[in-house]
Design a protein around this motif. Structure first.
Motif, PDB file in Angstrom:
ATOM      1  N   ASP A  52       0.880  -0.727   0.213  1.00 39.10           N
ATOM      2  CA  ASP A  52      -0.319   0.126  -0.129  1.00 39.10           C
ATOM      3  C   ASP A  52       1.143   1.354   0.107  1.00 39.10           C
ATOM      4  O   ASP A  52       0.661   2.158  -0.987  1.00 39.10           O
ATOM      5  N   THR A  53       2.152   0.887   0.700  1.00 39.44           N
ATOM      6  CA  THR A  53       2.715   2.015   0.673  1.00 39.44           C
ATOM      7  C   THR A  53       3.216   2.293  -1.025  1.00 39.44           C
ATOM      8  O   THR A  53       3.848   3.694  -1.422  1.00 39.44           O
ATOM      9  N   GLY A  54       3.941   1.706  -1.419  1.00 42.43           N
ATOM     10  CA  GLY A  54       4.554   1.707  -2.744  1.00 42.43           C
ATOM     11  C   GLY A  54       3.165   2.287  -3.628  1.00 42.43           C
ATOM     12  O   GLY A  54       3.841   3.054  -4.224  1.00 42.43           O
ATOM     13  N   ARG A  55       2.098   1.311  -3.354  1.00 43.74           N
ATOM     14  CA  ARG A  55       1.078   2.354  -4.252  1.00 43.74           C
ATOM     15  C   ARG A  55       1.088   3.746  -3.840  1.00 43.74           C
ATOM     16  O   ARG A  55       0.521   4.493  -5.019  1.00 43.74           O
ATOM     17  N   LYS A  56       1.517   4.208  -3.387  1.00 48.82           N
ATOM     18  CA  LYS A  56       1.078   5.728  -2.561  1.00 48.82           C
ATOM     19  C   LYS A  56       2.176   6.413  -3.863  1.00 48.82           C
ATOM     20  O   LYS A  56       1.964   7.576  -3.598  1.00 48.82           O
TER      21      LYS A  56
END
Length: 368
Positions: A52-56
Protein backbone atom coordinates in the motif's frame (compact mmCIF):
# COMPACT_ATOMS: atom_id res chain seq x y z
CA UNK A 1 -15.31 4.03 -27.17
CA UNK A 2 -13.49 7.13 -25.94
CA UNK A 3 -12.85 10.16 -28.19
CA UNK A 4 -10.65 13.20 -27.65
CA UNK A 5 -11.76 16.84 -28.09
CA UNK A 6 -11.22 16.77 -31.87
CA UNK A 7 -13.10 13.52 -32.46
CA UNK A 8 -10.25 11.00 -32.76
CA UNK A 9 -10.68 7.46 -31.47
CA UNK A 10 -8.69 7.37 -28.27
CA UNK A 11 -6.88 4.62 -26.40
CA UNK A 12 -7.68 5.08 -22.73
CA UNK A 13 -5.47 3.63 -19.99
CA UNK A 14 -6.98 1.87 -16.99
CA UNK A 15 -4.17 2.17 -14.43
CA UNK A 16 -5.44 4.19 -11.47
CA UNK A 17 -2.14 4.17 -9.57
CA UNK A 18 0.85 6.47 -9.99
CA UNK A 19 2.89 3.42 -10.97
CA UNK A 20 1.54 0.21 -12.62
CA UNK A 21 1.52 -2.85 -10.37
CA UNK A 22 3.89 -4.79 -12.63
CA UNK A 23 6.55 -2.08 -12.51
CA UNK A 24 6.15 -1.70 -8.75
CA UNK A 25 6.86 -5.39 -8.23
CA UNK A 26 9.85 -5.44 -10.60
CA UNK A 27 11.53 -2.33 -9.22
CA UNK A 28 11.02 -3.36 -5.59
CA UNK A 29 12.55 -6.77 -6.31
CA UNK A 30 15.49 -5.09 -8.06
CA UNK A 31 15.77 -2.48 -5.28
CA UNK A 32 15.45 0.34 -7.81
CA UNK A 33 13.47 2.77 -5.69
CA UNK A 34 14.41 6.41 -5.63
CA UNK A 35 14.67 8.08 -2.23
CA UNK A 36 11.75 10.33 -3.24
CA UNK A 37 9.61 7.20 -3.59
CA UNK A 38 10.14 6.17 0.03
CA UNK A 39 7.69 8.67 1.44
CA UNK A 40 8.24 11.84 3.50
CA UNK A 41 11.76 12.33 4.97
CA UNK A 42 10.78 11.16 8.47
CA UNK A 43 9.38 7.85 7.22
CA UNK A 44 11.79 6.90 4.41
CA UNK A 45 14.35 5.05 6.52
CA UNK A 46 13.95 1.81 4.58
CA UNK A 47 13.37 0.75 1.01
CA UNK A 48 11.33 -2.24 2.18
CA UNK A 49 7.91 -0.84 1.34
CA UNK A 50 4.58 -2.42 2.02
CA UNK A 51 2.39 -2.79 -1.06
CA UNK A 52 0.00 0.00 0.00
CA UNK A 53 2.96 2.33 0.66
CA UNK A 54 4.43 1.54 -2.76
CA UNK A 55 1.13 2.34 -4.41
CA UNK A 56 1.11 5.71 -2.68
CA UNK A 57 4.66 6.94 -3.36
CA UNK A 58 6.08 5.08 -6.36
CA UNK A 59 5.77 6.84 -9.72
CA UNK A 60 6.13 5.23 -13.14
CA UNK A 61 9.60 5.85 -14.55
CA UNK A 62 10.38 6.71 -18.15
CA UNK A 63 11.43 3.84 -20.40
CA UNK A 64 12.45 4.06 -24.03
CA UNK A 65 10.27 2.23 -26.55
CA UNK A 66 11.90 -1.12 -27.31
CA UNK A 67 11.40 -3.73 -30.03
CA UNK A 68 8.96 -6.39 -28.93
CA UNK A 69 7.72 -4.36 -25.99
CA UNK A 70 4.01 -3.57 -25.91
CA UNK A 71 3.66 0.02 -24.74
CA UNK A 72 -0.09 0.16 -25.36
CA UNK A 73 -1.35 -2.17 -22.63
CA UNK A 74 -4.19 -0.36 -20.95
CA UNK A 75 -3.20 -1.70 -17.53
CA UNK A 76 0.18 0.09 -17.83
CA UNK A 77 -1.23 3.40 -19.08
CA UNK A 78 -2.52 6.03 -16.69
CA UNK A 79 -5.49 8.08 -17.97
CA UNK A 80 -5.10 11.89 -18.13
CA UNK A 81 -6.94 12.44 -14.84
CA UNK A 82 -4.46 10.20 -13.01
CA UNK A 83 -1.51 11.74 -14.86
CA UNK A 84 -2.57 15.18 -13.65
CA UNK A 85 -2.77 13.82 -10.10
CA UNK A 86 0.81 12.55 -10.47
CA UNK A 87 2.05 15.94 -11.62
CA UNK A 88 0.15 17.79 -8.90
CA UNK A 89 1.65 15.44 -6.29
CA UNK A 90 5.20 16.08 -7.52
CA UNK A 91 4.60 19.85 -7.54
CA UNK A 92 3.02 20.02 -4.09
CA UNK A 93 5.15 17.43 -2.27
CA UNK A 94 8.48 16.84 -4.05
CA UNK A 95 9.83 20.02 -5.65
CA UNK A 96 9.66 21.78 -2.27
CA UNK A 97 11.69 19.13 -0.41
CA UNK A 98 14.82 20.46 1.30
CA UNK A 99 16.44 17.23 2.44
CA UNK A 100 18.10 16.67 -0.96
CA UNK A 101 20.11 18.88 -3.33
CA UNK A 102 17.60 20.39 -5.73
CA UNK A 103 19.34 18.97 -8.79
CA UNK A 104 18.51 15.46 -7.53
CA UNK A 105 14.86 16.44 -7.14
CA UNK A 106 14.98 17.91 -10.65
CA UNK A 107 16.43 14.70 -12.12
CA UNK A 108 13.66 12.61 -10.55
CA UNK A 109 10.81 14.94 -11.52
CA UNK A 110 12.29 15.34 -15.03
CA UNK A 111 12.21 11.57 -15.56
CA UNK A 112 8.70 11.11 -14.16
CA UNK A 113 7.36 14.07 -16.16
CA UNK A 114 8.81 12.48 -19.26
CA UNK A 115 6.93 9.27 -18.46
CA UNK A 116 3.74 11.27 -17.95
CA UNK A 117 4.15 12.89 -21.36
CA UNK A 118 4.86 9.48 -22.90
CA UNK A 119 1.54 8.16 -21.56
CA UNK A 120 -0.23 11.21 -22.98
CA UNK A 121 1.30 10.66 -26.42
CA UNK A 122 0.44 6.94 -26.52
CA UNK A 123 -3.17 7.73 -25.62
CA UNK A 124 -3.26 10.70 -28.06
CA UNK A 125 -4.74 12.70 -25.21
CA UNK A 126 -5.97 16.17 -26.11
CA UNK A 127 -7.94 17.55 -23.18
CA UNK A 128 -7.88 20.04 -20.34
CA UNK A 129 -5.78 17.68 -18.22
CA UNK A 130 -3.12 17.28 -20.90
CA UNK A 131 -2.90 21.06 -21.38
CA UNK A 132 -2.53 21.66 -17.64
CA UNK A 133 0.20 19.00 -17.45
CA UNK A 134 2.14 20.58 -20.32
CA UNK A 135 1.78 24.06 -18.79
CA UNK A 136 3.23 22.78 -15.51
CA UNK A 137 6.02 20.98 -17.38
CA UNK A 138 7.05 24.11 -19.31
CA UNK A 139 7.20 26.22 -16.16
CA UNK A 140 9.18 23.50 -14.37
CA UNK A 141 11.80 23.29 -17.13
CA UNK A 142 12.13 27.07 -17.51
CA UNK A 143 12.48 27.54 -13.75
CA UNK A 144 15.07 24.75 -13.54
CA UNK A 145 17.03 26.26 -16.43
CA UNK A 146 17.89 29.28 -14.31
CA UNK A 147 18.07 27.66 -10.87
CA UNK A 148 20.50 24.92 -11.96
CA UNK A 149 22.57 26.83 -14.53
CA UNK A 150 25.65 26.81 -12.25
CA UNK A 151 25.57 23.05 -11.66
CA UNK A 152 28.16 20.75 -13.23
CA UNK A 153 27.23 19.06 -16.49
CA UNK A 154 26.97 15.73 -14.66
CA UNK A 155 24.18 17.13 -12.49
CA UNK A 156 22.36 19.29 -15.03
CA UNK A 157 22.51 19.33 -18.83
CA UNK A 158 21.19 22.73 -20.04
CA UNK A 159 20.80 21.60 -23.67
CA UNK A 160 18.75 18.57 -22.67
CA UNK A 161 16.52 20.73 -20.46
CA UNK A 162 16.08 23.30 -23.25
CA UNK A 163 15.18 20.59 -25.77
CA UNK A 164 12.42 19.30 -23.49
CA UNK A 165 11.19 22.84 -22.84
CA UNK A 166 10.79 23.29 -26.59
CA UNK A 167 9.05 19.92 -26.99
CA UNK A 168 6.52 20.80 -24.30
CA UNK A 169 5.97 24.32 -25.64
CA UNK A 170 5.41 23.16 -29.23
CA UNK A 171 2.95 20.47 -28.20
CA UNK A 172 1.15 22.94 -25.94
CA UNK A 173 0.78 25.47 -28.76
CA UNK A 174 -0.65 22.72 -30.99
CA UNK A 175 -3.26 22.04 -28.31
CA UNK A 176 -4.17 25.74 -28.22
CA UNK A 177 -3.97 26.62 -31.91
CA UNK A 178 -4.99 23.42 -33.72
CA UNK A 179 -6.88 21.25 -31.26
CA UNK A 180 -8.87 24.14 -29.80
CA UNK A 181 -8.30 23.33 -26.13
CA UNK A 182 -8.99 26.53 -24.23
CA UNK A 183 -6.86 27.84 -21.38
CA UNK A 184 -6.70 31.16 -19.56
CA UNK A 185 -2.90 30.78 -19.75
CA UNK A 186 -2.72 30.69 -23.56
CA UNK A 187 -1.14 34.15 -23.95
CA UNK A 188 1.39 33.45 -21.18
CA UNK A 189 2.81 30.51 -23.15
CA UNK A 190 2.70 32.23 -26.53
CA UNK A 191 4.92 34.91 -24.98
CA UNK A 192 7.18 32.34 -23.32
CA UNK A 193 7.63 30.58 -26.67
CA UNK A 194 8.86 33.84 -28.23
CA UNK A 195 11.21 34.55 -25.31
CA UNK A 196 12.57 30.99 -25.43
CA UNK A 197 13.42 31.47 -29.13
CA UNK A 198 14.79 35.01 -29.29
CA UNK A 199 15.53 36.28 -32.79
CA UNK A 200 13.76 33.42 -34.60
CA UNK A 201 12.09 34.66 -37.83
CA UNK A 202 9.81 31.62 -37.87
CA UNK A 203 8.59 32.16 -34.32
CA UNK A 204 8.03 35.90 -34.90
CA UNK A 205 6.07 35.26 -38.11
CA UNK A 206 3.94 32.60 -36.43
CA UNK A 207 3.18 35.00 -33.58
CA UNK A 208 2.18 37.75 -36.01
CA UNK A 209 -0.30 35.37 -37.67
CA UNK A 210 -2.20 34.79 -34.41
CA UNK A 211 -5.64 36.36 -33.83
CA UNK A 212 -5.57 40.05 -32.90
CA UNK A 213 -6.91 39.33 -29.42
CA UNK A 214 -3.69 37.42 -28.70
CA UNK A 215 -1.24 39.29 -30.92
CA UNK A 216 -2.11 42.72 -29.50
CA UNK A 217 -1.90 41.73 -25.86
CA UNK A 218 0.71 43.77 -23.90
CA UNK A 219 2.62 40.60 -22.96
CA UNK A 220 2.94 39.64 -26.63
CA UNK A 221 3.99 43.18 -27.56
CA UNK A 222 6.76 43.01 -24.98
CA UNK A 223 7.97 39.55 -26.04
CA UNK A 224 8.03 40.51 -29.73
CA UNK A 225 9.85 43.76 -28.98
CA UNK A 226 12.54 41.88 -27.03
CA UNK A 227 12.94 39.31 -29.81
CA UNK A 228 13.29 42.10 -32.39
CA UNK A 229 15.95 43.80 -30.24
CA UNK A 230 17.88 40.53 -30.08
CA UNK A 231 17.55 40.03 -33.84
CA UNK A 232 18.85 43.52 -34.64
CA UNK A 233 21.53 43.69 -31.94
CA UNK A 234 19.88 46.46 -29.91
CA UNK A 235 20.99 45.01 -26.59
CA UNK A 236 20.67 48.22 -24.56
CA UNK A 237 16.95 48.47 -25.32
CA UNK A 238 16.63 44.72 -24.82
CA UNK A 239 17.95 45.13 -21.28
CA UNK A 240 15.47 47.91 -20.54
CA UNK A 241 12.56 45.87 -21.87
CA UNK A 242 13.69 42.74 -20.03
CA UNK A 243 13.41 44.62 -16.75
CA UNK A 244 9.64 44.73 -17.35
CA UNK A 245 9.32 40.95 -17.72
CA UNK A 246 7.87 38.65 -15.09
CA UNK A 247 10.03 36.26 -13.10
CA UNK A 248 9.39 33.25 -15.36
CA UNK A 249 9.76 35.30 -18.54
CA UNK A 250 13.13 36.48 -17.24
CA UNK A 251 14.16 32.86 -16.61
CA UNK A 252 13.42 32.16 -20.29
CA UNK A 253 15.56 35.12 -21.42
CA UNK A 254 18.40 34.26 -19.03
CA UNK A 255 19.82 31.49 -21.25
CA UNK A 256 20.67 34.16 -23.84
CA UNK A 257 22.75 36.35 -21.51
CA UNK A 258 26.16 35.02 -22.68
CA UNK A 259 25.20 35.65 -26.33
CA UNK A 260 23.83 39.12 -25.54
CA UNK A 261 26.96 40.13 -23.64
CA UNK A 262 29.43 38.83 -26.21
CA UNK A 263 27.60 40.41 -29.15
CA UNK A 264 27.24 43.71 -27.29
CA UNK A 265 30.92 43.72 -26.29
CA UNK A 266 31.97 43.23 -29.92
CA UNK A 267 29.87 46.24 -30.96
CA UNK A 268 31.17 48.39 -28.11
CA UNK A 269 34.76 47.42 -28.84
CA UNK A 270 34.34 48.55 -32.44
CA UNK A 271 32.69 51.82 -31.44
CA UNK A 272 34.79 52.88 -28.43
CA UNK A 273 38.33 51.70 -29.20
CA UNK A 274 40.94 54.34 -28.41
CA UNK A 275 44.03 54.89 -26.25
CA UNK A 276 42.61 57.81 -24.33
CA UNK A 277 39.04 56.60 -24.13
CA UNK A 278 37.57 54.91 -21.07
CA UNK A 279 34.09 53.45 -21.08
CA UNK A 280 32.25 53.68 -17.70
CA UNK A 281 32.22 50.24 -16.07
CA UNK A 282 29.08 51.10 -14.11
CA UNK A 283 27.21 51.89 -17.33
CA UNK A 284 28.36 48.64 -18.95
CA UNK A 285 27.13 46.69 -15.92
CA UNK A 286 23.73 48.37 -16.21
CA UNK A 287 23.38 47.88 -19.97
CA UNK A 288 24.40 44.22 -19.98
CA UNK A 289 22.52 43.21 -16.82
CA UNK A 290 25.51 42.33 -14.65
CA UNK A 291 24.76 42.00 -10.96
CA UNK A 292 27.56 44.42 -10.06
CA UNK A 293 30.26 46.62 -11.56
CA UNK A 294 32.85 44.16 -10.26
CA UNK A 295 31.22 41.36 -12.31
CA UNK A 296 31.33 43.54 -15.43
CA UNK A 297 35.00 44.38 -14.88
CA UNK A 298 35.89 40.72 -14.35
CA UNK A 299 34.07 39.78 -17.57
CA UNK A 300 36.04 42.44 -19.48
CA UNK A 301 39.36 41.32 -18.01
CA UNK A 302 38.69 37.71 -18.99
CA UNK A 303 37.83 38.97 -22.48
CA UNK A 304 41.33 40.43 -22.87
CA UNK A 305 40.56 44.07 -22.09
CA UNK A 306 42.18 46.48 -19.66
CA UNK A 307 39.43 47.10 -17.11
CA UNK A 308 39.03 48.59 -13.64
CA UNK A 309 36.17 50.03 -11.62
CA UNK A 310 37.17 53.43 -13.02
CA UNK A 311 36.59 52.36 -16.62
CA UNK A 312 37.20 49.96 -19.48
CA UNK A 313 39.66 50.50 -22.33
CA UNK A 314 38.37 48.95 -25.52
CA UNK A 315 41.03 48.11 -28.08
CA UNK A 316 40.63 46.66 -31.57
CA UNK A 317 42.12 43.21 -31.92
CA UNK A 318 42.42 42.60 -28.19
CA UNK A 319 38.94 41.24 -27.58
CA UNK A 320 38.73 37.48 -27.07
CA UNK A 321 35.09 36.47 -27.09
CA UNK A 322 33.25 33.23 -27.74
CA UNK A 323 29.89 33.05 -26.01
CA UNK A 324 30.03 29.26 -25.61
CA UNK A 325 33.08 29.59 -23.34
CA UNK A 326 31.12 31.63 -20.79
CA UNK A 327 29.20 29.47 -18.34
CA UNK A 328 25.90 31.04 -17.42
CA UNK A 329 25.47 32.26 -13.86
CA UNK A 330 22.32 32.86 -11.88
CA UNK A 331 21.28 36.46 -12.28
CA UNK A 332 19.91 38.64 -9.53
CA UNK A 333 19.55 41.72 -11.73
CA UNK A 334 17.57 40.02 -14.50
CA UNK A 335 15.79 37.24 -12.62
CA UNK A 336 15.97 36.76 -8.88
CA UNK A 337 15.04 40.28 -7.77
CA UNK A 338 11.64 39.67 -9.43
CA UNK A 339 10.82 36.59 -7.39
CA UNK A 340 8.04 37.48 -4.92
CA UNK A 341 9.07 36.25 -1.49
CA UNK A 342 5.57 35.07 -0.61
CA UNK A 343 5.45 32.51 -3.43
CA UNK A 344 6.84 28.97 -3.32
CA UNK A 345 8.32 26.84 -6.10
CA UNK A 346 4.97 25.06 -6.29
CA UNK A 347 3.20 28.38 -6.95
CA UNK A 348 5.67 29.24 -9.72
CA UNK A 349 5.13 25.91 -11.48
CA UNK A 350 1.35 26.13 -11.10
CA UNK A 351 1.46 29.65 -12.49
CA UNK A 352 0.03 31.57 -9.56
CA UNK A 353 3.30 33.40 -8.85
CA UNK A 354 4.18 34.26 -12.43
CA UNK A 355 0.60 35.17 -13.28
CA UNK A 356 0.29 37.63 -10.38
CA UNK A 357 3.58 39.22 -11.36
CA UNK A 358 2.58 39.26 -15.01
CA UNK A 359 -0.80 40.95 -14.43
CA UNK A 360 0.72 43.70 -12.34
CA UNK A 361 3.56 44.38 -14.77
CA UNK A 362 1.36 44.27 -17.86
CA UNK A 363 -0.30 47.48 -16.69
CA UNK A 364 3.00 49.32 -17.04
CA UNK A 365 4.26 47.76 -20.30
CA UNK A 366 5.14 50.34 -22.97
CA UNK A 367 3.47 50.49 -26.37
CA UNK A 368 5.59 49.52 -29.35
Amino acid sequence: MQYDVIGREQLMGTCQDFCPAKERRERKQQRRLHVLELGPPKTNQTSELAEDTGRKYMIKEYSRPAAGKDSTRKSDLRPPVVLLQVVEYMISELVIRRDLPWYKIYQFVFDRLRAVRQDLVIQQASCQESVTILEHAVRFHIYAGHRLCEESISNFEPKFNTDHTQECLKRLLVEYRENGVRSENHIEFEALYILSNLGSFEVILNALSLPASIRKHPSMHLALAISNCFLHGNFVRLGRLASKCSYLQSCAIHQYLPVIRCEAMSALNAAYSGRNLKFPAELLAKWLLFDSTVDAVEFCEQSGLEATIDGIRFQRGSLKLEWKQWPNKRSYQLVERKLPQEFSISAIIRGSASQADYVERSKRMPKR
